[in-house]
Enzyme design. Structure first.
Site, PDB file in Angstrom:
ATOM      1  N   LYS A  33     -18.201 -13.699  -1.443  1.00  0.00           N
ATOM      2  CA  LYS A  33     -17.286 -14.777  -1.056  1.00  0.00           C
ATOM      3  C   LYS A  33     -16.003 -14.208  -0.444  1.00  0.00           C
ATOM      4  O   LYS A  33     -15.595 -14.570   0.648  1.00  0.00           O
ATOM      5  CB  LYS A  33     -16.948 -15.612  -2.294  1.00  0.00           C
ATOM      6  CG  LYS A  33     -15.833 -16.603  -2.066  1.00  0.00           C
ATOM      7  CD  LYS A  33     -15.264 -17.095  -3.391  1.00  0.00           C
ATOM      8  CE  LYS A  33     -14.081 -18.006  -3.140  1.00  0.00           C
ATOM      9  NZ  LYS A  33     -14.465 -19.254  -2.465  1.00  0.00           N
ATOM     10  N   CYS A  83     -18.484 -21.300  -4.313  1.00  0.00           N
ATOM     11  CA  CYS A  83     -19.175 -21.162  -5.594  1.00  0.00           C
ATOM     12  C   CYS A  83     -18.620 -22.197  -6.560  1.00  0.00           C
ATOM     13  O   CYS A  83     -17.491 -22.655  -6.408  1.00  0.00           O
ATOM     14  CB  CYS A  83     -18.935 -19.777  -6.177  1.00  0.00           C
ATOM     15  SG  CYS A  83     -19.485 -18.465  -5.073  1.00  0.00           S
ATOM     16  N   HIS A  89     -12.707 -36.649   4.452  1.00  0.00           N
ATOM     17  CA  HIS A  89     -13.077 -35.264   4.741  1.00  0.00           C
ATOM     18  C   HIS A  89     -12.536 -34.806   6.083  1.00  0.00           C
ATOM     19  O   HIS A  89     -12.650 -33.656   6.440  1.00  0.00           O
ATOM     20  CB  HIS A  89     -14.597 -35.111   4.697  1.00  0.00           C
ATOM     21  CG  HIS A  89     -15.152 -35.443   3.344  1.00  0.00           C
ATOM     22  ND1 HIS A  89     -15.502 -36.727   3.000  1.00  0.00           N
ATOM     23  CD2 HIS A  89     -15.374 -34.675   2.261  1.00  0.00           C
ATOM     24  CE1 HIS A  89     -15.929 -36.732   1.744  1.00  0.00           C
ATOM     25  NE2 HIS A  89     -15.859 -35.500   1.275  1.00  0.00           N
TER      26      HIS A  89
END
Ligand code: GLN
Ligand code: ZN
EC number: 2.1.1.14
Length: 787
Positions: free
Chosen positions: A20, A544, A722
């Site tokens: 990540k 995650c 969004h």
């Protein structure tokens, strides 16, 4: 001979989410590709060493992905959507890592902020960079997990061409490192099935012949590298497939067989529906998921062709619990006796869905730790079970010892609490019902709440500012005392109330500043949950999640939200809406127990929330929202199992809500756009008001509610949270008018389509200003029309 042992895949993110952080550095332009690739290689080698150190028969390769394994398959097949393929012939012929990231993240890939957001419920939101003409491909949930894959796009003239060397490079890399490699490949039918047609009037199954040519080439290449077995994943076999799809398997596997041995892997549910067809395929073995569907074992063993191997997915790949190896040994011993070396032992599915390494959890109590196994520990479980099945006495004893904590847990009264179970036993249909029907409640509520026509509200959270995050982390690391932190939170609540009053919204919220996450907050405040420090699993790309774990019967020891809601209410004369996360959503977004049913866990949560509803209402909160964004994604894979799930899911919600008096208004919220399948269950929740996502479908979604004659009030989301775009007043007026064609105005609310925590205040206030003025204009229009 010893039992063959393997796993279906290992987490690629790294035990501390190294992938990540490195990916995001690369996307920000802080490091180059060679550094990124260096880390990839390190992670793969680490993962293979875990498997080799545990003595597994194979190291699995091809499970590594820079973003998503379905996307890797898209690249492998030379099937990049045209808009991402790049301008030059060179780029088209030799796609590079940036091509891959463009498909996953959209064009403006250097801006980390533009990374795609899934909906809170894992749906299919477009990328924020969609305007530039190279929007990311859609993303959707991987079966019934919380992992999201990039949806392949199919057009009539698509061709496939093996051009992306990642799989072969990685197989080579593992061979060079001295491992016996079993590559994993997503099968051709699952690849097709999981994608979608982006062109009208054709069926993607018609692309199968062309696709198979590419698969032939891949398998031939793997065989040249010295590969003996390939794990070919066809998880769609666990769905209820149309004949057309089932029948295509035969053709497909006839075409691609020959170069290597094929282990056909299925997972997440049973395959007995199609077993008769499966055993007819020209392959060399079948893997079944015994964690999700243990009941299929006997039938599969009985029907297994003589020369096939059976890979028994005995170790659950998608939960955190230590396996009861002694019980597994007992279950599988007869199978071993029958099949001998043809029985393989494996994880049920890829360990992608498990956190990486339990050893990092230094703060867990020894007892709790002895209940868990993360990916690294599961590899050892697979190995130990294999050895025990071979009759190794030490291994048999070790299985026995290993299982003890799990066995002891069954009778521990701090796990199975008599008082919680006694309450579950009081459940009756009546307990789940409000004391008055909707029409009567609505009359009471309109008297008590004094709301205008078309009331305005928001869905719960307000911007999680940098300041809030800094304060939370200071509190967690002990730099802020609890009292200081609470004062800070109250400051944010007061600020949110002031802004909402200035906006002149009708029903206010406290803003959820105290919540890092809508589920984690409740998990931390309820007895029966355990949270971890490094228990991360990949959700999509570099994102995650760290789900909490249900470890014991769930109890509410004290009110969880009352202080925040009542403080917020004390600052305003408008109605303050209390804000809870519903029982089904808490269940879906945590690691559940395996010793009791999902239904039972959800009912325990329902009681905890029921008590919270009572306390909120007693403290003067007249409107309470119970969010259930995950109710739809909790649906089982097979349609025939839907009704049973929906029944207990709906009941659990109702148990939570039914302590509300008639004059207390219960809201719920769901943010996705596919209600058709579950509309009767949504209605059965009997919430007084439901807020939903509708803006991007131009209120189309309301059709489902209209056709169903949905009886209660609805707040159709009038803008997409969004996106940073500010909806204009006209846009909102237009949408609300459309809504009013389908739902009577008296039962309409106006609100955004989800919580605002990912937006900033400037965007939020601008959008809400327009929302409020739009409703004021409409009210005038409608009221004068009536007069
Ligand atoms: N109340 C939650 C919020 O506003 C709802 C989030 C969601 O639907 N996932 O953030
Ligand atoms: Zn939402």
């Amino acid at each position: 001979m010893t039992t063959t042992t393997h796993i279906l895949g290992y987490p690629r993110i790294g035990e501390k989410r190294e992938l990540k952080f490195t990916l995001e550095k690369y996307w920000r332009g802080e490091i180059g590709q060679s550094e990124l690739k260096q880390l990839g290689s390190e992670l793969r080698n680490r993962n293979w060493n875990v498997q080799a150190d545990a003595n597994l028969s194979f190291a699995t390769a091809g499970d590594f992905a820079w973003y998503d394994h379905v996307l890797t398959t898209t690249l492998l097949l030379g099937h990049v959507p045209k808009r991402h393929a790049g301008g030059s012939e060179e780029e088209k012929a030799f796609p590079d890592l940036d091509t891959l990231f463009r498909v996953g993240r959209g064009q403006s890939q250097t801006q980390i902020q533009s990374q795609k957001q899934p909906t809170c419920c894992g749906g299919k939101h477009g990328s924020e960079s969609a305007q530039d003409g190279a929007a990311a491909s859609d993303m959707t949930k991987w079966f019934n997990t919380n992992y999201h894959y990039i949806v392949p796009e199919f057009s009539k003239d698509d061709s496939f061409d093996v051009s992306w060397p990642q799989l072969f490079d990685e197989v080579n890399e593992a061979i060079q490192a001295g491992h016996k490699v079993k590559p994993v490949l997503l099968g051709p039918l699952s690849y097709l099935y999981l994608g979608k047609e982006v062109e009208e009037g054709f069926d993607r199954l018609s692309l199968l012949p062309r696709l198979l040519t590419a698969y032939q080439a891949i398998l031939a290449k793997l065989s040249k590298l010295g590969v003996e077995w390939v794990q070919i994943d066809e998880p769609i076999l666990a769905l209820e497939l149309d004949n057309q799809w089932v029948d295509s398997f035969k053709l497909a596997y006839q075409v691609i067989q020959g170069d290597v041995k094929l282990l056909l892997t299925t997972y997440f549910d049973s395959v007995t529906d199609t077993l008769d067809k499966i055993v007819d395929l020209p392959i060399n073995g079948l893997h079944i998921d015994l964690a999700a569907a243990p009941q299929q074992l006997d039938e599969v063993v009985n029907k297994l062709p003589e020369d096939w191997v059976l890979s028994a997915g005995a170790i659950n790949g998608r939960n955190v619990w230590r396996a009861d190896l002694a019980a597994q040994l007992e279950l599988l011993q007869p199978v071993k006796d029958k099949l001998g070396d043809k029985l393989w032992i494996a994880s049920s599915c890829s360990l992608l869905h498990s956190p990486v390494d339990l050893e990092l959890e230094e703060t867990l109590s020894e007892e709790v730790k002895s209940w868990f196994a993360f990916a690294k520990q599961k590899v050892t479980e697979v190995s130990l079970l294999g050895a025990a099945l071979d009759g190794d006495q030490n291994a048999i004893l070790a299985c026995e010892t290993y299982s003890q904590p799990i066995v002891a847990r069954k009778s521990a009264t701090h796990v199975n609490k008599p008082q919680v179970q006694a309450r579950i036993n009081t459940i009756t249909k009546a307990l789940a019902e409000r004391t008055a029907p909707y029409a009567e409640r609505a009359a009471h509520q309109s008297e008590v709440l004094g709301l205008p026509l078309l009331p305005t509200t928001t869905v719960g959270s307000f911007p999680q500012t940098g300041e809030i995050r800094v304060q939370r982390s200071a509190y967690r690391t002990g730099k802020l005392s609890e009292a200081e932190y609470n004062t800070a939170l109250k400051g944010h609540i007061a600020d949110a109330v002031k802004r909402q009053e200035a906006l002149d919204l009708d029903v206010l919220v406290h803003g959820e500043a105290e919540r890092n996450d809508m589920v984690e907050y409740f998990a931390e405040n309820l007895a029966g949950f355990q949270t971890t420090k490094f228990g991360w699993v990949q959700s999509y790309g570099s994102r995650c999640v760290k789900p909490a774990i249900v470890v014991a019967d769930i109890e509410r020891e004290k009110p969880m939200t009352v202080e925040w809601s009542t403080y917020a209410q004390s600052l305003t004369s408008k109605q303050m809406k209390g804000m809870l996360t519903g029982p089904v959503t808490i269940l879906c977004w945590t690691f559940p127990r395996e010793d009791i049913s999902r239904k039972e866990i959800t009912n325990q949560l329902a009681f905890a929330l029921r008590d919270e509803v009572s306390d909120l209402q007693d403290a003067g909160i007249n409107i309470i929202q119970i969010d259930e964004p995950a109710i739809r994604e909790g649906l089982p894979l097979k349609k025939r199992d839907h009704a049973e799930y929906l029944e207990w899911a709906v009941d659990a919600f109702k148990i939570s809500a039914a302590s509300a008096k008639p004059e207390t208004q219960i809201h719920t919220h769901m943010c996705y756009s596919e209600f058709n399948e579950i509309i009767d269950s949504v209605a059965a929740l009997d919430a007084d008001v439901i807020t939903i996502e509708t803006s991007r479908s131009n209120m189309e979604l309301l059709k489902a509610f209209e056709e169903f004659n949905y009886p209660n009030a609805i707040g159709p989301g009038v803008y997409d949270i969004h996106s940073p775009n500010i909806p204009s007043e006209e846009w909102i007026v237009d949408l609300l008018k459309k809504a009013a064609e389908k739902i009577p105005a008296e039962r309409l609310w106006a609100n955004p389509d989800c919580g605002l925590k990912t937006r900033n205040w400037v965007e939020t206030e601008a959008a809400l200003t327009n929302l409020v003025s739009a409703t004021k204009a409409l009210r005038k229009e409608w009221e004068s029309a009536e007069a």
